[in-house]
Design a protein around this motif. Sequence first.
Motif, PDB file in Angstrom:
ATOM      1  N   VAL A  15     -28.896 -14.710 -29.875  1.00 32.38           N
ATOM      2  CA  VAL A  15     -29.908 -14.000 -29.088  1.00 32.38           C
ATOM      3  C   VAL A  15     -31.146 -13.775 -29.961  1.00 32.38           C
ATOM      4  N   SER A  16     -31.886 -14.843 -30.186  1.00 26.87           N
ATOM      5  CA  SER A  16     -33.135 -14.805 -30.946  1.00 26.87           C
ATOM      6  C   SER A  16     -33.849 -16.123 -30.690  1.00 26.87           C
ATOM      7  N   GLY A  17     -35.092 -16.233 -31.179  1.00 29.22           N
ATOM      8  CA  GLY A  17     -35.814 -17.482 -31.012  1.00 29.22           C
ATOM      9  C   GLY A  17     -35.063 -18.662 -31.590  1.00 29.22           C
ATOM     10  N   PRO A  18     -34.663 -18.621 -32.870  1.00 26.75           N
ATOM     11  CA  PRO A  18     -33.893 -19.723 -33.441  1.00 26.75           C
ATOM     12  C   PRO A  18     -32.519 -19.880 -32.798  1.00 26.75           C
ATOM     13  N   GLY A  19     -32.010 -18.814 -32.185  1.00 26.21           N
ATOM     14  CA  GLY A  19     -30.697 -18.885 -31.557  1.00 26.21           C
ATOM     15  C   GLY A  19     -30.628 -19.908 -30.444  1.00 26.21           C
ATOM     16  N   LEU A  20     -31.743 -20.137 -29.749  1.00 28.18           N
ATOM     17  CA  LEU A  20     -31.738 -21.136 -28.685  1.00 28.18           C
ATOM     18  C   LEU A  20     -31.441 -22.520 -29.257  1.00 28.18           C
ATOM     19  N   SER A  21     -31.974 -22.818 -30.452  1.00 30.77           N
ATOM     20  CA  SER A  21     -31.677 -24.104 -31.089  1.00 30.77           C
ATOM     21  C   SER A  21     -30.202 -24.209 -31.440  1.00 30.77           C
ATOM     22  N   ASN A  22     -29.612 -23.103 -31.923  1.00 32.41           N
ATOM     23  CA  ASN A  22     -28.179 -23.127 -32.219  1.00 32.41           C
ATOM     24  C   ASN A  22     -27.367 -23.431 -30.967  1.00 32.41           C
ATOM     25  N   LEU A  23     -27.722 -22.791 -29.858  1.00 36.94           N
ATOM     26  CA  LEU A  23     -27.019 -23.038 -28.599  1.00 36.94           C
ATOM     27  C   LEU A  23     -27.207 -24.480 -28.134  1.00 36.94           C
ATOM     28  N   TYR A  24     -28.421 -24.965 -28.208  1.00 35.50           N
ATOM     29  CA  TYR A  24     -28.738 -26.333 -27.779  1.00 35.50           C
ATOM     30  C   TYR A  24     -27.940 -27.356 -28.584  1.00 35.50           C
ATOM     31  N   GLU A  25     -27.884 -27.151 -29.891  1.00 34.09           N
ATOM     32  CA  GLU A  25     -27.175 -28.100 -30.749  1.00 34.09           C
ATOM     33  C   GLU A  25     -25.678 -28.096 -30.472  1.00 34.09           C
ATOM     34  N   VAL A  26     -25.097 -26.900 -30.299  1.00 34.18           N
ATOM     35  CA  VAL A  26     -23.662 -26.829 -30.037  1.00 34.18           C
ATOM     36  C   VAL A  26     -23.329 -27.406 -28.665  1.00 34.18           C
ATOM     37  N   ILE A  27     -24.143 -27.098 -27.663  1.00 40.04           N
ATOM     38  CA  ILE A  27     -23.907 -27.658 -26.334  1.00 40.04           C
ATOM     39  C   ILE A  27     -23.999 -29.183 -26.375  1.00 40.04           C
TER      40      ILE A  27
END
Length: 327
Positions: free
Chosen positions: A195-207
């Motif tokens: 739940v942060s700006g960089p967190g979206l990249s973490n979610l995108y990469e894992v998905i």
Amino acid sequence: MKEIVALDIGGTHARFAIATIDEGHVVELGKDVTLKCAEHASLALAWEAFEREIDRPVPREAGIAVACPISGDILKMTNNPWIIQPSQLKARLGLDDFALVNDFGAVGHAVAQVGPDYMRHLCGPEIDLPSEGVISIIGPGTGLGVASLLRRNGQYAVMETEGGHVDFAPLDGVEDRILSALRSRFRRVSVERIVSGPGLSNLYEVIGELQNRPLVLKDNRALWTTAMAGTDTMASAALERFCLSLGSVAGDLALAHGAKGVVVAGGLGQRLADILPHSGFAERFVAKGRFENMMSEMPVKIITHPQPGLYGAAAAYAAKTADITVA
């Protein structure tokens, strides 16, 4: 009434304004002046640049918000070369008095003072925030800011916290797999990792890994733009998961704080203002088992003031001078 300088210092920019305060509250926040920190070798030089910009002597009192913990003799910020020594601020800036707060503490002061016109309804009952009790404040941005605001008998206090670093708790099979994948990268997975700006990249990469799909969007800014436009299915899936997790975390923090209301702040809070009401945020916020009824009766707002850090810095000084603190 008196004028003071309001100053919000971040890693990249320093924002200045002249604020008018009276009886512990901000009456008016003047036009802001934004300076790039990298173009000024010190805070004192940026202060002088602000004075030249407005072409007048600046007041000798200030509310200052800084994007780092307020502790110790030297304050250091990520991505900002300035060295700030609280004990030297009066001499270096020509001040008689000042209030120094953490940047998210300043947001807490803004929530306390801006009023309902700057609170957009997100979910729960469409009523004003409570005038008594605790309000939880959560702000996704570069990291995840968390604070609580206690109101009592016409006074208030802001408590800065490190709530963004509590453990991430998965709530379904997909999030179990997200946690497992991120644990291999970070060992300990805090909610800020998601739940942060960089967190979206973490979610995108894992998905992408889970779907065995190539990652087209490498840049975080481009990912956010694409996700919000809804033009890429994996980016959209990452944003959907982000909104779900934000709702879960906001609800958990409200329970932990004993809150009577919640405010979503931060740069991403405003950016997502049109998306969150139609996402799974509300369902996840109230999904707290035996406490669902209590959570459903809690108003949740998004603060919409264009400069909550600046406003809050001024409000922090105003509150200090009028001793508006909870006894």
